[in-house]
Design a protein around this motif. Structure first.
Motif, mmCIF file in Angstrom:
data_model
loop_
_atom_site.group_PDB
_atom_site.id
_atom_site.type_symbol
_atom_site.label_atom_id
_atom_site.label_comp_id
_atom_site.label_asym_id
_atom_site.label_seq_id
_atom_site.Cartn_x
_atom_site.Cartn_y
_atom_site.Cartn_z
ATOM 1 N N ALA A 167 0.849 -0.952 0.228
ATOM 2 C CA ALA A 167 0.008 -0.006 0.000
ATOM 3 C C ALA A 167 0.829 1.620 -0.199
ATOM 4 C CB ALA A 167 -0.643 0.050 1.274
ATOM 5 N N ASP A 175 1.396 3.383 -3.303
ATOM 6 C CA ASP A 175 0.705 4.251 -3.564
ATOM 7 C C ASP A 175 0.573 5.667 -2.602
ATOM 8 O OD1 ASP A 175 -1.326 3.324 -6.046
ATOM 9 O OD2 ASP A 175 -1.964 1.999 -4.583
ATOM 10 N N VAL A 225 2.727 8.036 -4.123
ATOM 11 C CA VAL A 225 2.765 8.940 -5.371
ATOM 12 C C VAL A 225 1.643 9.433 -4.294
ATOM 13 C CG1 VAL A 225 1.531 8.212 -7.566
ATOM 14 C CG2 VAL A 225 3.210 6.770 -6.903
ATOM 15 N N ILE A 226 0.433 9.638 -3.939
ATOM 16 C CA ILE A 226 -1.111 10.486 -3.596
ATOM 17 C C ILE A 226 0.152 11.288 -2.742
ATOM 18 C CG2 ILE A 226 -2.459 10.483 -2.475
ATOM 19 C CD1 ILE A 226 -3.172 7.507 -3.339
ATOM 20 N N HIS A 266 -3.699 9.269 -11.112
ATOM 21 C CA HIS A 266 -2.885 7.809 -10.781
ATOM 22 C C HIS A 266 -3.910 6.606 -10.720
ATOM 23 C CE1 HIS A 266 -0.242 5.119 -8.343
ATOM 24 N NE2 HIS A 266 -1.592 5.937 -7.586
ATOM 25 N N LEU A 267 -5.069 7.425 -9.686
ATOM 26 C CA LEU A 267 -6.102 6.674 -8.760
ATOM 27 C C LEU A 267 -6.959 5.518 -10.025
ATOM 28 C CD1 LEU A 267 -6.604 8.428 -5.331
ATOM 29 C CD2 LEU A 267 -5.163 6.698 -5.671
ATOM 30 N N ARG A 281 -5.296 3.158 -11.160
ATOM 31 C CA ARG A 281 -4.670 2.132 -10.489
ATOM 32 C C ARG A 281 -6.201 1.604 -10.513
ATOM 33 N NH1 ARG A 281 -3.326 -0.313 -8.150
ATOM 34 N NH2 ARG A 281 -2.478 -0.612 -6.427
ATOM 35 N N TYR A 313 -9.476 11.544 -1.117
ATOM 36 C CA TYR A 313 -8.125 12.286 -1.475
ATOM 37 C C TYR A 313 -7.722 13.159 -1.974
ATOM 38 C CZ TYR A 313 -10.340 13.093 -6.283
ATOM 39 O OH TYR A 313 -10.783 14.253 -7.330
ATOM 40 N N ALA A 330 -4.941 4.380 -0.331
ATOM 41 C CA ALA A 330 -4.094 3.304 -0.841
ATOM 42 C C ALA A 330 -4.708 1.640 0.118
ATOM 43 C CB ALA A 330 -2.746 2.950 0.437
ATOM 44 N N LEU A 358 -7.640 0.421 -1.861
ATOM 45 C CA LEU A 358 -6.573 -0.215 -3.609
ATOM 46 C C LEU A 358 -5.908 -1.722 -3.066
ATOM 47 C CD1 LEU A 358 -4.794 2.595 -5.185
ATOM 48 C CD2 LEU A 358 -7.181 2.180 -5.652
ATOM 49 N N GLU A 359 -5.462 -1.819 -2.418
ATOM 50 C CA GLU A 359 -5.020 -2.683 -1.839
ATOM 51 C C GLU A 359 -5.551 -4.002 -0.934
ATOM 52 O OE1 GLU A 359 -1.632 -5.476 -0.178
ATOM 53 O OE2 GLU A 359 -2.061 -4.397 -1.641
ATOM 54 N N ARG A 380 -6.888 -5.225 -4.480
ATOM 55 C CA ARG A 380 -6.062 -6.395 -5.089
ATOM 56 C C ARG A 380 -6.356 -7.514 -4.116
ATOM 57 N NH1 ARG A 380 -3.095 -9.171 -4.289
ATOM 58 N NH2 ARG A 380 -2.951 -8.362 -2.067
#
Length: 578
Positions: free
Chosen positions: A42, A45, A48-49, A67-68, A71, A128, A145, A148-149, A152
């Motif tokens: 995580a 991300d 980046v964020i 970016h998001l 992803r 965000y 993040a 997103l994780e 995934r």
């Protein structure tokens, strides 16, 4: 001397246990199995964020959004960006904080279908955007993040229902994105009608354990599921009730108002990083992200793979036990626990009838009042001395929270020393203080308080009834066993109970901030009951009063340090320095 040694060992062991229980888990490495949450994964991300501050309407926020979107598309989601108008008040707030005027914000809505597209969907939510001047690595890059994780780690093939990831904009401007999405009727997003349960992830700091501090209404069945599937939990029904009374809000607020059930997670430790310009990816505790993401993954996976979502059921009473597991039960079960406590108390009192007097029982109540009032007054005065008697900067106080929390602990110990010092003076040689008079009297008083709470605030059950039960088990053992065994039982009960109360007091100070530390004095009667069989009741007054004075001086020194030190470098640039 033996009693002093037992007391010191108990206090040290309780502090160690409480500290260990308050630590977040270690982050799971990127090499972990694909179905596990990994804070290290995580963090890719997060970096980046949180590369730079990215408030609503800024070019940096546009780059984060791009970016998001990419992803989420890589994770198999259909993604859309939905613009919404910014209210005038929110726009003025952004300008006041040094951000260019933003006429619109943009929500990111991602959908990944499950086997039954007609079933109510499960949603993950985080915001965000950041405040101006802060990279926002915790608030709320960590939550984004983590979402997103989690997405995934849940394969699409396992989804019984749709999974939605909602990344809102303009949360820092007043929950604007979430309010726009969940607005009633045609004003809101049509997808809001399909969401059956939502998991939100938020932060107000840069570390500590992640707390599940808010649920939807009628949470009984939801909490039963949480109890079964969430490992390493941190939660309590009392926090949920208290939070509902506070003037705080997150993106989960419009979700609750819409009537959608769910769970709200946040970590609030290392509060100095809240909205701070130093809230960088390297500063945030990766263990905190691991703890929040691990809990949220457990409940999200259980919901999105379930054939049916938990139905509405009467609110449950619940709490975690040192982060190991969660106990959850109906409100009526609280009366059963109090009944067991009453039986244990009566049994111990009958067993030791020759060792207590009615006067001793009544005097124990006076001791409880003494320690509570003394603690409350000292905490109140200490807070004033630290600078609370004048306008203060909210973020500067958060930066000082470790010192203020240490000050509160020292003053609680001072109030205990003062109370114990008063015992020999208050009672003549004709009516000496007896172990069993005070212990039974304090247990009886706490039983009455717990029963009153069961009537007026059942959510307080774990806070009051559980330490009481532990103490009464020790009392029952001590009533029948040799003194050494009884002392050991009392030590074990005190270690468990004080560690529990300490973690609750820590959560209270983190939750309500630094404005009302005297609130923690409510734990004093329970603490006195737990320590009573270990206290040196015949000790000389002078050493105890000297110890209390030294503790007060140390606490006062911390208060003066907070009062006169320079503004913290972590204060957001848009706030006043002091």
């Amino acid at each position: 001397m033996a009693r002093w040694l037992a007391l010191v060992v108990t206090l040290v062991a309780a502090a160690f246990l409480g500290f260990a229980a308050a630590r977040p888990p270690l982050p799971v490495p990127a090499s972990a199995p694909a179905d596990q949450f990994s804070a290290i994964r995580a963090m890719g991300d997060v970096r980046v964020i949180a590369r730079a501050p990215h408030p609503t309407g800024s070019a940096a926020n546009d780059a984060v959004r791009a970016h998001l979107v990419a992803r989420l598309q890589d994770l198999g989601f259909t993604v859309r960006e939905t613009s919404f108008p910014m209210p005038d008040k929110a726009r003025r707030g952004l300008v006041k904080r040094g951000t260019a005027d933003a006429a619109t914000g943009v929500n990111i809505t991602a959908l990944r279908p499950g086997r039954d597209p007609a079933a109510p969907a499960v949603a993950l939510m985080a915001h965000y955007d950041s405040v101006p001047g802060s990279p926002g690595a915790a608030d709320d890059a960590a939550g984004v993040a983590a979402a997103l994780e989690i997405a995934r780690a849940i394969p699409r093939s396992t989804q019984a229902r749709d999974l939605v990831v909602l990344l809102t904009d303009a949360e820092e401007a007043g929950l604007v994105g979430a309010r726009a999405f969940f607005a009633p009727g045609i004003a809101g997003d049509p997808l809001a009608d399909r969401i059956g349960v939502l998991v939100n992830m938020e932060t107000r700091g840069g570390g500590g354990r992640a707390f599940m501090f808010e649920t939807g209404a009628d949470n009984g069945a939801m909490m039963a599921l949480y109890r079964r599937v969430v490992a390493n939990p941190t939660t309590t029904a009392m926090a949920v009730k208290i939070y509902a009374l506070l003037p705080n809000s997150t993106d989960f607020t419009p979700v609750r108002k819409r009537g959608i059930p769910g769970f709200n997670f946040a970590f609030t430790g290392d509060a100095r990083l809240y909205h701070s310009p130093l809230a960088t990816p390297d500063a945030v505790d990766q263990g905190s992200i691991q703890h929040m993401g691990g809990q949220a993954l457990g409940i999200t996976r259980a919901l999105v793979t379930a054939g049916a979502l938990p139905p509405a059921a009467p609110d449950a009473i619940f709490a975690d036990v040192f982060g190991l597991f969660t106990l959850s039960y109906p409100v009526a079960m609280g009366w059963l626990l109090l009944g067991v406590a009453a039986v244990l108390l009566v049994a111990a009192a009958r067993r030791r009838r020759a060792d207590w007097t009615g006067w001793g029982l009544a005097a124990a109540g006076l001791d409880a009042v003494t320690v509570t009032l003394t603690a409350g007054v000292l905490l109140y005065l200490g807070n004033l001395l630290s600078g609370a008697d004048a306008p203060v900067n909210y973020y500067d106080r958060l930066a000082a929270l470790p010192r203020l929390e240490t000050q509160a602990l020292l003053l609680m110990l001072a109030s205990l020393a003062i109370t114990v010092a008063m015992l020999p003076r208050r009672h003549s040689r004709r009516h000496p203080r007896r172990l069993w008079s005070g212990w039974i009297g304090l247990a009886g008083l706490n039983l009455v308080i717990a029963a009153a709470a069961q009537v007026w605030l059942p959510a307080a059950g774990p806070i009051l009834a559980w330490p009481l039960l532990v103490a009464l088990v020790a009392m029952t053992i001590a009533a029948r066993a040799p003194d050494t065994v009884g002392t050991i039982a009392a030590m074990v009960a005190a270690i468990l109970g004080l560690a529990w109360l300490g973690s609750l007091a820590h959560g209270v100070l983190l939750g309500i901030g630094t404005g009302m530390p005297s609130v923690t004095a409510v734990f004093a009667p329970l603490g006195l009951m737990l320590l009573w069989p270990l206290l040196p009741h015949t000790a000389a007054r002078r050493p105890l009063l000297i110890a209390a004075l030294l503790l007060v001086v140390a606490a006062g020194s911390l208060a003066l340090w907070v009062r006169v030190d320079a503004p913290a470098p972590l204060i957001p640039a848009y706030t006043d320095s002091k």
